[in-house]
Structures are given as C-alpha cells and as structure tokens.
Scaffold this motif. Structure first.
Motif, PDB file in Angstrom:
ATOM      1  N   PRO A  94      31.907  -5.553  61.594  1.00  0.00           N
ATOM      2  CA  PRO A  94      32.453  -4.590  62.548  1.00  0.00           C
ATOM      3  C   PRO A  94      32.192  -3.149  62.104  1.00  0.00           C
ATOM      4  CG  PRO A  94      34.038  -6.337  62.125  1.00  0.00           C
ATOM      5  CD  PRO A  94      32.926  -6.525  61.144  1.00  0.00           C
ATOM      6  N   ALA A  95      31.988  -2.289  63.094  1.00  0.00           N
ATOM      7  CA  ALA A  95      31.791  -0.866  62.799  1.00  0.00           C
ATOM      8  C   ALA A  95      33.039  -0.269  62.156  1.00  0.00           C
ATOM      9  CB  ALA A  95      31.449  -0.114  64.081  1.00  0.00           C
ATOM     10  N   ALA A  96      34.203  -0.853  62.408  1.00  0.00           N
ATOM     11  CA  ALA A  96      35.431  -0.351  61.790  1.00  0.00           C
ATOM     12  C   ALA A  96      35.349  -0.402  60.276  1.00  0.00           C
ATOM     13  CB  ALA A  96      36.626  -1.170  62.273  1.00  0.00           C
ATOM     14  N   HIS A  97      34.605  -1.368  59.730  1.00  0.00           N
ATOM     15  CA  HIS A  97      34.414  -1.457  58.282  1.00  0.00           C
ATOM     16  C   HIS A  97      33.209  -0.633  57.824  1.00  0.00           C
ATOM     17  CE1 HIS A  97      37.540  -4.389  57.968  1.00  0.00           C
ATOM     18  NE2 HIS A  97      36.880  -5.328  58.628  1.00  0.00           N
ATOM     19  N   SER A  98      32.107  -0.746  58.558  1.00  0.00           N
ATOM     20  CA  SER A  98      30.880  -0.085  58.093  1.00  0.00           C
ATOM     21  C   SER A  98      30.968   1.434  58.163  1.00  0.00           C
ATOM     22  CB  SER A  98      29.678  -0.575  58.908  1.00  0.00           C
ATOM     23  OG  SER A  98      29.846  -0.281  60.276  1.00  0.00           O
ATOM     24  N   LEU A  99      31.825   1.975  59.023  1.00  0.00           N
ATOM     25  CA  LEU A  99      31.970   3.422  59.147  1.00  0.00           C
ATOM     26  C   LEU A  99      33.115   3.983  58.320  1.00  0.00           C
ATOM     27  CD1 LEU A  99      31.373   3.941  62.971  1.00  0.00           C
ATOM     28  CD2 LEU A  99      29.755   4.178  61.101  1.00  0.00           C
ATOM     29  N   ALA A 100      33.876   3.121  57.661  1.00  0.00           N
ATOM     30  CA  ALA A 100      35.011   3.594  56.881  1.00  0.00           C
ATOM     31  C   ALA A 100      34.534   4.220  55.580  1.00  0.00           C
ATOM     32  CB  ALA A 100      35.958   2.430  56.583  1.00  0.00           C
ATOM     33  N   PRO A 101      35.206   5.262  55.103  1.00  0.00           N
ATOM     34  CA  PRO A 101      34.855   5.826  53.786  1.00  0.00           C
ATOM     35  C   PRO A 101      35.045   4.781  52.704  1.00  0.00           C
ATOM     36  CG  PRO A 101      36.326   7.282  55.002  1.00  0.00           C
ATOM     37  CD  PRO A 101      36.298   5.985  55.746  1.00  0.00           C
ATOM     38  N   ARG A 102      34.159   4.816  51.738  1.00  0.00           N
ATOM     39  CA  ARG A 102      34.236   3.837  50.662  1.00  0.00           C
ATOM     40  C   ARG A 102      35.404   4.153  49.745  1.00  0.00           C
ATOM     41  NH1 ARG A 102      28.496   2.233  48.186  1.00  0.00           N
ATOM     42  NH2 ARG A 102      29.835   0.536  47.499  1.00  0.00           N
ATOM     43  N   ASP A 103      36.123   3.124  49.380  1.00  0.00           N
ATOM     44  CA  ASP A 103      37.247   3.239  48.446  1.00  0.00           C
ATOM     45  C   ASP A 103      36.955   2.325  47.268  1.00  0.00           C
ATOM     46  OD1 ASP A 103      39.570   3.504  47.082  1.00  0.00           O
ATOM     47  OD2 ASP A 103      40.886   2.677  48.639  1.00  0.00           O
ATOM     48  N   GLU A 104      36.468   2.915  46.194  1.00  0.00           N
ATOM     49  CA  GLU A 104      36.033   2.111  45.059  1.00  0.00           C
ATOM     50  C   GLU A 104      37.180   1.308  44.461  1.00  0.00           C
ATOM     51  OE1 GLU A 104      33.059   1.737  44.374  1.00  0.00           O
ATOM     52  OE2 GLU A 104      32.120   3.368  45.487  1.00  0.00           O
ATOM     53  N   ALA A 105      38.406   1.768  44.675  1.00  0.00           N
ATOM     54  CA  ALA A 105      39.532   1.058  44.081  1.00  0.00           C
ATOM     55  C   ALA A 105      39.949  -0.141  44.888  1.00  0.00           C
ATOM     56  CB  ALA A 105      40.727   2.008  43.914  1.00  0.00           C
ATOM     57  N   ALA A 106      39.511  -0.231  46.145  1.00  0.00           N
ATOM     58  CA  ALA A 106      39.944  -1.326  47.005  1.00  0.00           C
ATOM     59  C   ALA A 106      39.212  -2.601  46.644  1.00  0.00           C
ATOM     60  CB  ALA A 106      39.696  -0.973  48.465  1.00  0.00           C
ATOM     61  N   PRO A 107      39.850  -3.769  46.820  1.00  0.00           N
ATOM     62  CA  PRO A 107      39.161  -5.034  46.567  1.00  0.00           C
ATOM     63  C   PRO A 107      37.973  -5.172  47.489  1.00  0.00           C
ATOM     64  CG  PRO A 107      41.542  -5.358  46.769  1.00  0.00           C
ATOM     65  CD  PRO A 107      41.255  -3.956  47.187  1.00  0.00           C
TER      66      PRO A 107
ATOM     67  N   ARG B 246      37.748  -9.480  52.162  1.00  0.00           N
ATOM     68  CA  ARG B 246      39.122  -9.073  51.916  1.00  0.00           C
ATOM     69  C   ARG B 246      39.165  -7.678  51.289  1.00  0.00           C
ATOM     70  NH1 ARG B 246      40.499 -13.037  48.802  1.00  0.00           N
ATOM     71  NH2 ARG B 246      40.914 -14.395  50.591  1.00  0.00           N
ATOM     72  N   GLY B 247      40.025  -6.839  51.831  1.00  0.00           N
ATOM     73  CA  GLY B 247      40.235  -5.518  51.265  1.00  0.00           C
ATOM     74  C   GLY B 247      39.228  -4.457  51.670  1.00  0.00           C
ATOM     75  N   LEU B 248      38.376  -4.746  52.642  1.00  0.00           N
ATOM     76  CA  LEU B 248      37.407  -3.741  53.061  1.00  0.00           C
ATOM     77  C   LEU B 248      38.126  -2.571  53.745  1.00  0.00           C
ATOM     78  CD1 LEU B 248      34.459  -5.817  54.582  1.00  0.00           C
ATOM     79  CD2 LEU B 248      34.549  -4.678  52.367  1.00  0.00           C
ATOM     80  N   PRO B 249      37.710  -1.339  53.480  1.00  0.00           N
ATOM     81  CA  PRO B 249      38.323  -0.199  54.180  1.00  0.00           C
ATOM     82  C   PRO B 249      38.029  -0.288  55.679  1.00  0.00           C
ATOM     83  CG  PRO B 249      36.370   0.496  52.979  1.00  0.00           C
ATOM     84  CD  PRO B 249      36.637  -0.916  52.566  1.00  0.00           C
ATOM     85  N   LYS B 250      38.910   0.343  56.460  1.00  0.00           N
ATOM     86  CA  LYS B 250      38.809   0.190  57.913  1.00  0.00           C
ATOM     87  C   LYS B 250      39.246   1.493  58.579  1.00  0.00           C
ATOM     88  CE  LYS B 250      40.165  -3.025  61.603  1.00  0.00           C
ATOM     89  NZ  LYS B 250      40.967  -4.246  61.915  1.00  0.00           N
ATOM     90  N   VAL B 251      38.551   1.844  59.660  1.00  0.00           N
ATOM     91  CA  VAL B 251      38.929   3.001  60.466  1.00  0.00           C
ATOM     92  C   VAL B 251      38.936   2.594  61.930  1.00  0.00           C
ATOM     93  CG1 VAL B 251      38.028   4.720  58.852  1.00  0.00           C
ATOM     94  CG2 VAL B 251      36.547   3.802  60.640  1.00  0.00           C
TER      95      VAL B 251
END
Length: 804
Positions: free
Chosen positions: A101-114, A264-269
């Motif tokens: 989903p674009a909601a994941h691919s367009l989200a800023p990367r969060d290196e701390a997230a799983p 699991r844990g992918l950033p989302k917008v």
C-alpha cells in the motif's frame, strides 16, 4: 495450469508483453485479475473503462498532510497492466491491486520501528518516489546498473542485461525486441510467460540473498493478497500481472506468519489516490523513471499497428517531414521500408526494429543529416502524447477549480510547448493572465513569461507546457485554499510574512497586482511599507524600486488601485536619491558593475513615475555621481550619459567633463572604464556627435603602447555592444576623418556632419512631429496648421532638404 494461479511476468511498458497478456487472459478467462499496484486504487480502477479516460495516465498517490511525498504508477496503452485492467473491466471481472500500500511506501522511515529495515521509502523525504525509481520501483526494467551497486542490486535493477548476456547479446534492448516484442503469436499463449518465469527463477537463485531488500516486503504483501484471492475464487481462477522479477517470489512457498512478520510495524501515513494525465515523454528514461523506456512512441506504434508495422511507421515519418517542409515522396517510403527490412535480414533479426528504421530514415529520407532525424526521434520515437482523465476522477478541490477555469477560459493543458499571446483589453485574455499569474504564485509553473517584441502594456506573451508533475504541485497547493484565487491570496499573505528582503516584497506586490489579488495586497503593502521604512541598504532599495514602479504605472491596465504603491515608490525613490552617492563610493569592479545595474534600473523607474520634482532630484544625484572622483569611472560615465540624454548637460559643460575624463593625466584604464559607462546607452551618439567621436579618437590614439593591452578588453566590450550598422558608421566616420591617412586624429567635423546642434534645422521638423504624435506632444496647439504646399520653400531654401 488449472490448479495454480496464472502468473504473468511482464516487462513494464512492453507492447509484446501487452499482446501476450491479452492472449493469455482470453485463453484462460480468469475470475479475478490481480495487478501490481497500490491497493488504494481498487476503489477507482473502474474509471479506466470511462470513455473519457485516454492513456497514457498514471495513478498518483500522495500523503494527505504532505502532498510533496507522492508516487506515480504510469500506464500507457501498450502497458501490460493497462491491458489487463481493460480486459477485466470489459469482461466484468474484478480487478485488485496487490503491491505494498502507498500508505506504507510513502511513510517516512522510522529506523526504530520493527521491520523498518525492510520498509520501502522514497529516495528523499518530500520527493516523488516512484517517478524517481524510489518507493514503487517497477520490476523487470532495463535501467542501466551502477557499477558501484552491490551485485544483487545490479541484477535486480537490470535482469534483462543478464539474460541478454547469457544469450550472447550485448544489447539488452535489442535482445528483448527480438525475443518478445517482435515475436509472432504461438499456439500456447502462456508459453512465453513460463519461459520468462524460469529465466527469472535462475537469476534470483544466482544472485546473493540480502535481508534488507525492500522487495521482500513488497512480495510478502503480494503473497498475502494472492492467498486471499485463491481462497475466494480458487487457484485456477486467479491471474496475476506483475513484474517478471517478482514471479518466482509469488511461486515460493512461505507461511502466512512469516509474511505478516515482514509487514509488522511498518510506518504508515494517510494517503489519497487519483488518476492524472501522463505523457509519452515522461515514460522515458531521461526523466529519471525507473522503468523508463527509450522509445515510447515507437512502442505505442508497435502495439497499435495490426499489420505491416514498418511500412506504417515510414508513412508516419514521411507525413511528419512533409509537414516540416522536407520534400518526401512515396518512393522515399518504399525505399526506406526495403532498406530497413534488408538491414534486419543482414543482422539476423526477425523484424526490422527501431535501429533499422532509424538507419533507413537517416539514409533515405534525411540524406544522412542528423537535424531532420532528431526531429523524427523527438516527435515520433519519443512523442508528446498527453493522456486524459474523466472529470469524475477524485481530485482535491483546488484541482477541480483549476480544471473548471481551464475549460471556461479555453486553456487546454498540452504536453507540447506552445506560445500564447494575450491582449489584456479583452476580458477573456485578462482572465487568462490572472489565472497564469496566480498559478505562478502557487508554485505551479504551467506557463512562463516569454519576451516579445511588443512594448505595449496591454500585451503579454507566454510559453505553456503541461507536465504531469504539476498535478503534484496543485495537490500541494491545496493546503492554501479550495479555489485558485483564494489559495493564491493565502500563499501571497504567507510569503509576505516570510519575505526576507525588500526586493522580494516588491516582486510579490507586482505579482499580486498582475494576478488580481486585491484582498492580499493590503497585507503585502503593509509588510512592504514596514520593511521600506527600516531598510538602509541603498542597493536593496534600488533593486526593489523597478517592480514597484511598474506596478504603480501599469496597474490601471488591469483596473487595480495603485495609490498606495505610488506613495511607497516615491518614498523609495527619494531615499535612493539621497543615499546613492555615498553607496557608490569606494566600490571594486564587481561592486561597480552591480551598482551600475541599479543606477540604470532606477533611472528607468523614475522616468516612469513622471514627477518633475523627483526627476529634478534624481538629476542632481546624477550630477554628484558624475563629478565625484571617489565614484568608479564606469558609474561616472553612466551618470554623464544619462545627463546628456536628458538634455540637462550643457554643451560646454559636457565638453569640459569629457575632456577631463579623457585627458592624458587620467590613467588609461580609468578612462576606458568611463567610456564603457558613457557608451553603454548605445553607440548612435558617436554617429551624430562628431565632437565626442573626435575626443575619443584622439584619446585612443594617445594611449601608450604599454597600456593599450590593458584597456583593449574594456574597449572591445564597449564597442562590441553596438549594433552592426552603428559599428560600420563609426568606422566610416573615422576612416573619413582628416587625420586618418597620417594615422593621427583630429576633432574637426567630417564632411556631411555638423559640429554642433542646429536648432533652426531641428525646429523645421516640429510641425510634422506634432501632427503625427497628437495632442500629447509639447506645443501641439501652436502648430496644428501645416503650411500649404504652395507655401513650402524650395529645396534650395529648405533647411531640412538643404545639404548638411
């Protein structure tokens, strides 16, 4: 194949793959079609069947709170995904997108997230992702690899190169054309996909595995969506159209838990998605698109030409060249086709490809010349085809308002650049101008001002070219308002608050007037007045003055109030007059060149204000500049020229000033700088003022030999700016001068020219000038009547007709 899903691995934007996909779908008739793309598009995929939808188009997804973070999924008429979508819609078969989903691919990367290590993200925050081969990088493309990339990345980015090399070919593009694009249909439409799947399986097995490949996350999501479809429709009723690189991963047996763990844990917008027009040119590699192709126009022709593609192509080329005035006959077409087919046979190719047709066109139709061939490549091989989307496609309110205004003002977006000339006295053209300026304020550069030959204040010239990326700019600007006018006004107010210079504010005020944003002008003018009251930089004041004066002078063309602008402009001009002499003292060469530009623009601006008291003060400033020794010579010369052109420098005073500046006591370099400033207004003065020409000639002849090479660059720059006709006239006058034969110089007048202005001869032309120029010309009432023809003096007595 009835007990397994039908996996159709394709090359994005390949006409051969598109034909094979259609044949495979016709043969197997699946109950559902899964396509590589963002699942958010499931709700709008039905618009592809709208008659108003015309490819090339693209899916555009962007973050709701950050429209600059966006991605495109382009589709052309010859794209396998588009063919699959249209087949499914035409046969009432559900279509679903299965990529991440674009909601994941367009989200800023969060290196701390799983799972963040595996999460795809745009190349740079706020930059288009897919179009730059970022978040949504299509698979199976032939983009050239970077030697610095690891081996697995090179293989991933260019699998066709590896296959072509294994087949003994050094050109992946030509190899793919031979084995796929030019392949005739066989008995089994699935056979080519099975061969491609086997080849990709071997390639993936040969490449080193990496744990942080973003494809792992995308493919995990694809497998989950595939499992859902298989459970709902049955394995044999599911068809998947995706990049060939992903097919082995979809065949791979993985547990549901393992795939879900990757996600699991992918950033989302929160995102929005819609269809936007695209162009063939934007499908090209030159624009940074990861799955770009070099010849979208050629591929579109291959897909649309049912038979005799080479002959039909040569006919297109002949039509284009004829339209451009190149004499092309049917014999040229016949010979070009024969040559292309002969070259293909000699090179062992199944069909003449792009290389053969280009060679044939160059030899037969272009006579070996590259200029007409470049036109063919630009217009046909690449092309500027612009797609269309229906009005029912989702769009931000700002985009809808822009579309409505484009339709009302008859300003259709076109990919090919075109000129637009506007007459602001016409209501429709004035509305067009306001729209274009408002878009420029919003940072949507659909149109750029073009320099024209007309100097009238009611004419404007523009260059228009619509790029697909402008849809992103419009979406970004949606935060400012729901209409173009309200958004531009809000953006202008925000820019006024953030402006860091007086020049930026005056430019903004001018744009507000040109855009007809009366509601934003008070805010801009308030910021401008505050900044002008505190600014002590004379250069900044001078840089800000021209735009302000233009707005005050020409605002009445658009029926906008300019009283406040005029008041502020007068205040700025007064401060420039006071502070300029001190600001011009002690400048180096670069500073003097910059200040000369400010002096010239201020002189033109004060002339437009047309206020006698202000012009008198400006002339006093110019006198101080011309006489102050601490001012650079180029500025003193420029000020002297302005005074001479204004008629306020008496002839004896001018002679004295010029004589002092060009005297032997003045260093040659300094005198050359003064001449550069003095002659910058044009060399026609030397043609009509023999005194000045004689003075400069005498000075130049007296320059010592060891100093001549130092002043030569300045002199070349000064005289090189003259028109060719003026240079010839000056040279002729020097050649005819009394001292030319002996190599000397003289100030005596040249035969045919007077040494002083003759007021009597000049006055003889005034009656005709007053009659031509009308009431605004000084003294019109006193000279309305022209003497009758019988009262005209004879040529011998007429001072105009008499020999000079």
């Amino acid at each position: 194949m009835t007990d397994r899903p039908l996996l159709l691995g394709v090359r994005h934007h390949g006409p051969g793959s598109a034909r094979s996909v259609r044949a495979a779908l016709e043969a197997h008739r699946p109950a559902v079609v899964l396509v590589e793309g963002p699942p958010e598009a499931d709700d709008i995929v039905s618009l592809a069947a709208d008659p108003a939808m015309s490819p090339p188009v693209a899916l555009l997804a962007h973050a709701v709170n950050d429209s600059g973070r966006s991605a495109f999924w382009p589709l052309a008429a010859f794209s396998p995904e588009w063919v699959a979508i249209r087949w499914a819609l035409d046969h009432d078969v559900p279509v679903r997108f299965v990529d991440l989903p674009a909601a994941h691919s367009l989200a800023p990367r969060d290196e701390a997230a799983p799972g963040a290590a595996d999460a795809p993200a745009p190349e740079s925050e706020g930059a288009p992702a897919a179009d730059a081969d970022g978040a949504e990088e299509p698979a199976g493309n032939d983009t050239a690899a970077d030697p610095a990339d690891p081996a697995d990345h090179r293989l991933r980015r260019d699998p066709l190169a590896a296959l072509a090399a294994a087949a003994g070919h050094d050109d992946p593009e030509r190899w793919w054309e031979d084995v796929v694009e030019h392949r005739a249909g066989g008995d089994d439409p699935v056979a080519p996909f099975a061969a491609v799947e086997e080849a990709m399986t071997e390639l993936r097995a040969a490449g080193p595995a990496t744990g942080d490949d973003r494809d792992l996350v995308r493919e995990a999501h694809m497998r989950l969506r595939l499992r859902e479809a298989v459970k709902e429709f049955g394995a044999g009723s599911v068809a998947v159209v995706c990049g060939a690189w992903h097919v082995p991963a979809l065949r791979e047996r993985r547990t549901v838990a393992a795939d879900r763990a990757l996600l699991r844990g992918l950033p989302k917008v929160r995102t929005e998605i819609t269809w936007v027009p695209w162009t063939h040119r934007r499908l090209g590699r030159a624009h940074g698109y990861g799955a770009g192709i070099e010849s979208p126009g050629w591929y579109g022709h291959l897909y649309s030409a049912a038979d005799r593609p080479v002959a039909r192509w040569m006919t297109k080329v002949a039509g284009l060249l004829r339209d451009e005035g190149v004499p092309i006959s049917s014999a040229h077409v016949i010979e070009a086709v024969r040559l292309a087919e002969t070259l293909a046979a000699m090179r062992g190719r199944p069909l003449a490809g792009l290389g053969e047709t280009i060679d044939a066109v160059r030899a037969v139709m272009c006579d070996g010349a590259d200029v007409p061939l470049d036109l063919v490549v630009d217009r046909l091989v690449v092309g500027d085809v612009l797609g269309e989307v229906p009005d029912s496609a989702p769009a931000v309110p700002l985009q809808r308002d822009l579309t409505a205004q484009q339709r009302r003002l008859r300003l259709k977006p076109e990919a090919e650049e075109r000129a637009l000339d506007l007459d602001l006295r016409k209501d429709n053209d004035a509305a067009r101008s306001r729209l274009l300026y408002r878009l420029r304020l919003l940072g949507v550069p659909w149109a750029t001002p073009a320099g024209g030959t007309s100097t009238g204040t009611f004419r404007e010239s523009w260059r228009l070219a619509w790029e697909p990326e402008l849809a992103v700019r419009v979406a970004e600007s949606g935060i400012w308002g729901t209409t173009v006018e309200s958004a531009a006004a809000a953006r202008a107010r925000a820019d006024a608050d953030a402006a860091d210079s007086l020049a930026a504010l005056t430019t903004l005020a001018e744009l507000c007037l040109l855009a007809g944003l009366g509601e934003a002008l008070p805010t801009v003018m308030g910021a401008l007045a505050d900044r002008a009251a505190l600014d002590t930089d004379v250069a900044g004041l001078a840089a800000a003055l021209p735009a302000l004066v233009r707005s005050a002078r020409y605002g009445d063309v658009r029926s906008t109030g300019t009283e406040e602008l005029t008041r502020v402009a007068h205040g700025l001009a007064e401060r420039v007059c006071v502070g300029l002499p001190a600001a011009c003292t002690g400048l180096d060469d670069d500073g003097a060149a910059a200040m000369r530009h400010h002096v010239e623009s201020t002189h033109a601006a004060i002339a437009l204000l047309d206020e006698d008291g202000l012009r008198d003060r400006w002339r006093g400033t110019l006198r101080r500049l011309a006489r102050r020794d601490t001012v650079p010579a180029v500025l003193r010369g420029r000020a002297a020229r302005f005074l001479l052109d204004e008629g306020v420098l008496a002839e004896d005073e001018a002679d004295r000033l010029i004589g002092l500046e060009l005297s032997p006591a003045v260093p040659p370099a300094r005198a050359a700088g003064w001449i550069e400033g003095f002659l910058a207004g044009g060399g026609l003065l030397l043609v009509h003022d023999e005194r000045l020409l004689g003075l400069i000639d005498a000075w130049l002849a007296a320059v010592p030999a060891d100093s001549f090479t130092d002043v030569l660059p300045l002199l070349r720059r000064s005289f090189g700016s003259f028109e060719p006709g003026v240079r010839r006239s000056v040279g002729e006058l020097v050649r005819r001068s009394p001292g030319a034969e002996t190599g000397g110089s003289a100030t005596a007048p040249t035969p045919g020219f007077g040494d002083r202005t003759d007021p009597e001869r000049a006055d003889a032309a005034l009656p005709v000038l007053r009659l031509l120029l009308g009431p605004e010309f000084p003294g019109h009432d006193a000279a309305r009547a022209v003497p009758p023809a019988t009262e005209h003096p004879s040529p011998a007595d007429d001072p105009i007709g008499a020999p000079a």
